[in-house]
Design a protein around this motif. Sequence first.
Motif, mmCIF file in Angstrom:
data_model
loop_
_atom_site.group_PDB
_atom_site.id
_atom_site.type_symbol
_atom_site.label_atom_id
_atom_site.label_comp_id
_atom_site.label_asym_id
_atom_site.label_seq_id
_atom_site.Cartn_x
_atom_site.Cartn_y
_atom_site.Cartn_z
ATOM 1 N N ASN A 104 0.809 -1.233 0.000
ATOM 2 C CA ASN A 104 0.000 0.000 0.000
ATOM 3 C C ASN A 104 0.836 1.274 0.000
ATOM 4 O OD1 ASN A 104 0.950 -0.283 2.574
ATOM 5 N ND2 ASN A 104 -0.991 0.169 3.600
ATOM 6 N N ASP A 106 3.116 2.528 2.114
ATOM 7 C CA ASP A 106 3.384 3.294 3.338
ATOM 8 C C ASP A 106 4.786 3.041 3.894
ATOM 9 O OD1 ASP A 106 3.143 0.733 4.317
ATOM 10 O OD2 ASP A 106 1.576 1.190 5.795
ATOM 11 N N ASP A 110 4.312 -5.468 4.416
ATOM 12 C CA ASP A 110 3.036 -6.189 4.456
ATOM 13 C C ASP A 110 3.302 -7.633 4.046
ATOM 14 O OD1 ASP A 110 1.845 -3.590 4.854
ATOM 15 O OD2 ASP A 110 2.006 -3.274 2.694
ATOM 16 N N HIS A 128 -1.898 -5.709 5.735
ATOM 17 C CA HIS A 128 -1.139 -4.461 5.736
ATOM 18 C C HIS A 128 -0.695 -4.145 7.154
ATOM 19 C CE1 HIS A 128 -3.159 -2.810 1.807
ATOM 20 N NE2 HIS A 128 -2.562 -3.980 1.641
ATOM 21 N N TYR A 137 -7.170 -8.087 4.365
ATOM 22 C CA TYR A 137 -7.953 -7.937 3.133
ATOM 23 C C TYR A 137 -8.134 -9.316 2.517
ATOM 24 C CZ TYR A 137 -6.848 -2.951 3.404
ATOM 25 O OH TYR A 137 -6.723 -1.644 3.814
ATOM 26 N N TYR A 187 -3.384 -5.658 -6.931
ATOM 27 C CA TYR A 187 -2.664 -4.440 -6.568
ATOM 28 C C TYR A 187 -3.609 -3.492 -5.844
ATOM 29 C CZ TYR A 187 -4.859 -2.519 -10.801
ATOM 30 O OH TYR A 187 -5.765 -2.115 -11.744
ATOM 31 N N PHE A 188 -3.063 -2.769 -4.891
ATOM 32 C CA PHE A 188 -3.851 -1.873 -4.047
ATOM 33 C C PHE A 188 -3.930 -0.507 -4.701
ATOM 34 C CE2 PHE A 188 -4.683 0.500 -0.037
ATOM 35 C CZ PHE A 188 -5.744 -0.268 0.429
ATOM 36 N N ASP A 189 -5.160 -0.019 -4.846
ATOM 37 C CA ASP A 189 -5.358 1.253 -5.543
ATOM 38 C C ASP A 189 -6.592 1.941 -4.969
ATOM 39 O OD1 ASP A 189 -4.996 3.236 -7.656
ATOM 40 O OD2 ASP A 189 -6.753 2.327 -8.590
ATOM 41 N N GLY A 191 -7.554 2.679 -1.983
ATOM 42 C CA GLY A 191 -8.153 2.086 -0.785
ATOM 43 C C GLY A 191 -8.689 0.681 -0.931
ATOM 44 N N ARG A 192 -8.511 0.070 -2.106
ATOM 45 C CA ARG A 192 -8.984 -1.314 -2.261
ATOM 46 C C ARG A 192 -8.114 -2.070 -3.249
ATOM 47 N NH1 ARG A 192 -12.471 -2.753 -6.559
ATOM 48 N NH2 ARG A 192 -12.930 -1.072 -8.019
ATOM 49 N N TYR A 193 -8.257 -3.401 -3.236
ATOM 50 C CA TYR A 193 -7.492 -4.240 -4.161
ATOM 51 C C TYR A 193 -8.227 -4.394 -5.482
ATOM 52 C CZ TYR A 193 -3.645 -5.590 -1.175
ATOM 53 O OH TYR A 193 -2.506 -5.570 -0.422
#
Length: 200
Positions: A104, A106, A110, A128, A137, A187-189, A191-193
Motif C-alpha cells: 500500500n 506506506d 506487508d 497491511h 484484506y 494491486y492496491f489502488d 483504498g482497495r485491491y
Amino acid sequence: MKKLIILFTVLCFVISCQKDDKKTIVSNNNTPPNENTLTNLEDNIKVNDTLILPDKISDFLETKMSDYEIVPKEKWLPKEYLEKFSLSLRPLYKDNILIKGDFNGDGEDDFATFLMDKKGSIKLYAFHKTSSGYKRYELQKEENNDFLGVGLETEEPGFIYGGNKEVGLEYNGINYNIYEKTGTTFYFDSGRYREILINY
C-alpha cells in the motif's frame, strides 16, 4: 656401484608412478559429468523447504487468526507434480506460500498468504502493517480441491500488461500464479485491491 644404479632405477620408477597418478587424477577431473552423475549429485542435495515466519507475523496469526492456519505443504502441490522438476527448478513451498512487500506504499512490510479454516476452506489474504498489528484484506476464495495448486510472488513496481490494458504499479503487487496455466496480479489502488489477468 651396482647398488647405486639399482637405487637410482628404483627412484626413477617411483617418480614415474607418481606422475602417472597425477595425470589420472587430472584427467578424471576433466571428464564431463554424465546424466547418472548429475542424478546422483541431486540425490545428495537436501533442500530446506521449511517456512519460517517472522515473530510479528507468527504472533499476529496466532492471536488474531487462531481459527486459521497457513495452507500446509501437503495440501499445496502434489508430490508427483514437484518431482517432474529438477531440484534447481522445483517450486519451493517456503517461497511460494507467503510473500512480503509494501503493498500500500506506506513503507511498511506487508504480507500475503493462503489461510485454511478448520473446515478446509482456503482463502488468499493480504495483510497491511499497522501500528497495532495488521489490517486484513480478503482477496480470493479458492475452490475446494485436493491441492491448492497456486503460488505467490511479489510483483515489483512498474508497468504490467494484461487483459488488453496496461497498469502502472506505484508499489508492490501480489502475483497469484496457477502453475502451468495463468496468473493474476492483485494491486492496491484507491483504498482497495484490484486485479489484472497477466499475459504470459
